[in-house]
Design a protein around this motif. Structure first.
Motif, PDB file in Angstrom:
ATOM      1  N   ASN A 160       0.804  -1.214  -0.193  1.00 23.37           N
ATOM      2  CA  ASN A 160      -0.051   0.141  -0.086  1.00 23.37           C
ATOM      3  C   ASN A 160       0.669   1.242   0.227  1.00 23.37           C
ATOM      4  OD1 ASN A 160      -2.502   1.317   0.412  1.00 23.37           O
ATOM      5  ND2 ASN A 160      -1.639   2.036   2.391  1.00 23.37           N
ATOM      6  N   THR A 161       0.297   2.303  -0.822  1.00 22.15           N
ATOM      7  CA  THR A 161       1.242   3.593  -0.712  1.00 22.15           C
ATOM      8  C   THR A 161       0.354   4.578  -0.023  1.00 22.15           C
ATOM      9  OG1 THR A 161       1.748   3.084  -2.978  1.00 22.15           O
ATOM     10  CG2 THR A 161       2.085   5.168  -2.344  1.00 22.15           C
ATOM     11  N   ALA A 162       1.334   5.181   0.875  1.00 20.57           N
ATOM     12  CA  ALA A 162       0.845   6.440   1.712  1.00 20.57           C
ATOM     13  C   ALA A 162       0.500   7.281   0.936  1.00 20.57           C
ATOM     14  CB  ALA A 162       2.155   6.760   2.464  1.00 20.57           C
ATOM     15  N   SER A 163      -0.659   8.131   1.561  1.00 17.45           N
ATOM     16  CA  SER A 163      -1.028   9.312   0.651  1.00 17.45           C
ATOM     17  C   SER A 163      -0.304  10.805   0.966  1.00 17.45           C
ATOM     18  CB  SER A 163      -2.499   9.752   1.138  1.00 17.45           C
ATOM     19  OG  SER A 163      -2.414  10.422   2.286  1.00 17.45           O
ATOM     20  N   LEU A 164       0.137  11.433   0.013  1.00 20.82           N
ATOM     21  CA  LEU A 164       1.106  12.589   0.110  1.00 20.82           C
ATOM     22  C   LEU A 164       0.453  13.440   1.135  1.00 20.82           C
ATOM     23  CD1 LEU A 164       3.519  12.755  -1.573  1.00 20.82           C
ATOM     24  CD2 LEU A 164       2.532  14.034  -3.102  1.00 20.82           C
ATOM     25  N   LYS A 165      -0.807  13.477   1.456  1.00 17.07           N
ATOM     26  CA  LYS A 165      -1.311  14.338   2.311  1.00 17.07           C
ATOM     27  C   LYS A 165      -0.796  14.009   3.873  1.00 17.07           C
ATOM     28  CE  LYS A 165      -6.093  15.573   3.885  1.00 17.07           C
ATOM     29  NZ  LYS A 165      -6.419  14.026   4.473  1.00 17.07           N
ATOM     30  N   GLU A 182      11.186   4.318   0.206  1.00 19.31           N
ATOM     31  CA  GLU A 182      10.581   3.949  -1.060  1.00 19.31           C
ATOM     32  C   GLU A 182      11.117   2.902  -1.831  1.00 19.31           C
ATOM     33  OE1 GLU A 182       8.359   8.106  -2.100  1.00 19.31           O
ATOM     34  OE2 GLU A 182      10.168   7.950  -3.081  1.00 19.31           O
ATOM     35  N   ALA A 183      11.721   1.990  -1.200  1.00 22.23           N
ATOM     36  CA  ALA A 183      12.404   0.688  -1.882  1.00 22.23           C
ATOM     37  C   ALA A 183      11.521   0.490  -3.045  1.00 22.23           C
ATOM     38  CB  ALA A 183      12.738  -0.241  -0.895  1.00 22.23           C
ATOM     39  N   TYR A 184      10.260   0.447  -2.964  1.00 24.79           N
ATOM     40  CA  TYR A 184       9.364  -0.215  -4.159  1.00 24.79           C
ATOM     41  C   TYR A 184       8.672   1.003  -5.081  1.00 24.79           C
ATOM     42  CZ  TYR A 184      10.235  -4.241  -1.415  1.00 24.79           C
ATOM     43  OH  TYR A 184      10.601  -5.195  -0.605  1.00 24.79           O
ATOM     44  N   CYS A 185       9.025   2.351  -4.844  1.00 28.92           N
ATOM     45  CA  CYS A 185       8.422   3.131  -5.603  1.00 28.92           C
ATOM     46  C   CYS A 185       8.459   3.155  -7.238  1.00 28.92           C
ATOM     47  CB  CYS A 185       8.918   4.486  -5.075  1.00 28.92           C
ATOM     48  SG  CYS A 185      10.322   5.151  -5.966  1.00 28.92           S
ATOM     49  N   ASP A 190       3.115   6.999  -7.632  1.00 28.44           N
ATOM     50  CA  ASP A 190       3.434   8.136  -7.113  1.00 28.44           C
ATOM     51  C   ASP A 190       4.638   7.999  -6.133  1.00 28.44           C
ATOM     52  OD1 ASP A 190       3.194  10.771  -6.905  1.00 28.44           O
ATOM     53  OD2 ASP A 190       1.071  10.862  -6.357  1.00 28.44           O
ATOM     54  N   ASN A 191       5.188   8.984  -5.813  1.00 27.40           N
ATOM     55  CA  ASN A 191       6.337   9.113  -4.826  1.00 27.40           C
ATOM     56  C   ASN A 191       6.340  10.264  -4.087  1.00 27.40           C
ATOM     57  OD1 ASN A 191       8.294  10.811  -6.145  1.00 27.40           O
ATOM     58  ND2 ASN A 191       8.230   9.103  -7.728  1.00 27.40           N
TER      59      ASN A 191
END
Ligand SMILES: *Cc1c(COP(=O)(O)O)cnc(C)c1O
Length: 349
Positions: A160-165, A182-185, A190-191
């Motif tokens: 799961n990706t963290a929200s930028l907010k 961000e090993a898997y970005c 998005d990153n």
């Protein structure tokens, strides 16, 4: 008397996934390596390495690799430090920032190296459970007052990706460092790179181990405001990146087309695998990485793990509360994925 500090005697070591010997015939889906070979330009650079550059110590600041990273990541070279894998950047952050009385905080479940780093420095590890919808427990993490707060995005083990907010609100409200691993970005839509230019307490970690198929090379980067890097560089080993890693890593980074091509293949296989597992009644978490977090139909993850292992397919099972009924499966080639699915059909029959 023990040879070791008390916290070392009391801590448990990080347990890496099983690494079979090269030549062992297994389908290896347990440590999220990229199933495709590294860029041909990286291999060419490896062959071009001469004895003279091995005779000498390497550049202590890994300038060539950092310059390539600066171009690819779109930040000034002063914002980048290099290390022998991003795990080494994590170790340096622990060394520089953590001591008894200070805290490290992170949401769980996540990468099992983080608690090891905290315990090594004799620190309290504050573990805030992710919300049910996988949202980051922002308030709890702010209240934890960590000297270091780590968010893994995409998260290992669930993708799961963290929200930028959420990341932004952490950066605004934490007085300590915010580390975004961000090993898997490379596999994500998005990153969070934009945050390092806006917040001087954010450090982003990148690696060539996953997207670039270079786990064996050992090259990773920390990207942050130069003032933050200055502190971390004080505790760096002088020649922490080998001449080989600097040279090969720079060539791999600059081959943007190759990255795009292999990542597209992995993402396509990931979506195919998710659909096939769902058809076998696995619960599948949505993933932005090169692995899937899944729950077998009866939650008998350990049995499925062991049965796959007997048939020479390695996946990852974590014998930990809350996740021991699930498996993490790295995305392989289409052939490996069909072998996995047909073996699973057989096991679950
Ligand atoms: C694989 C991985 C790393 C990368 O480690 P390297 O030392 O760069 O190989 C870092 N963080 C997480 C969460 C990982 O899964």
């Amino acid at each position: 008397m023990s040879f070791f500090r008390r916290c070392i005697d009391e801590m448990q070591a990080y347990e890496p996934g099983e690494q079979p010997f090269p030549g062992d015939r297994v389908i290896k889906l347990n440590t999220n390596e990229n199933p495709y070979p590294p860029s041909p330009k990286a291999i060419e650079a490896m062959k071009g390495l001469d004895g003279e550059s091995l005779r000498r110590y390497p550049d202590p600041l890994s300038t060539n690799a950092r310059e390539a990273a600066a171009r690819i990541y779109g930040v000034p070279v002063e914002y980048i430090m290099a290390a022998n894998g991003s795990d080494e950047i994590l170790a340096y952050i622990a060394r520089a920032c953590l001591e008894p009385g200070r805290k490290i905080a992170y949401p769980v479940p996540t990468y099992l190296l983080y608690p090891v780093l905290g315990r090594m420095q004799d620190c309290d590890c504050i573990e805030a459970p992710y919300y049910e919808d996988l949202g980051i427990p922002v308030t709890e993490l702010i209240e934890a007052k960590g000297a270091v707060t780590i968010i893994c995005s995409p998260n290992n083990p669930d993708g799961n990706t963290a929200s930028l907010k959420d990341l932004q609100s952490l950066a605004e409200n934490l007085s300590g460092l915010l580390v975004v691993d961000e090993a898997y970005c490379d596999f994500a839509a998005d990153n969070a790179m934009a945050l390092v230019k806006r917040f001087s307490n954010v450090i982003i970690l990148r690696t060539l181990s996953k997207g670039y198929s270079l786990a064996g090379l050992r090259l990773g980067f920390g990207i942050a405001h130069p003032d933050v890097l200055k502190g971390i560089l004080k505790v760096k080993d002088s020649y922490n990146v080998s001449a080989m890693a600097i040279r090969i890593g720079a060539a791999a980074l600059l081959d943007r087309d190759y990255l795009k091509e292999t990542v597209a293949k992995v993402i396509k296989a990931r979506e195919g695998l998710a659909a096939d597992l769902a058809a076998l009644r696995f619960k599948v978490w949505p993933s932005q990485s090169n692995f899937l977090f899944v729950r077998p139909p009866d939650g008998n993850a350990e049995y499925v793990f062991k049965s796959l292992r007997k048939r020479r397919i390695l996946v990852r099972h974590f014998n930990k509360p809350k996740i021991k009924d699930k498996l993490r499966i790295s995305v392989g080639t289409p052939d490996e994925m069909s072998a996995l699915i047909s073996t699973l059909k057989d096991i679950l029959k």
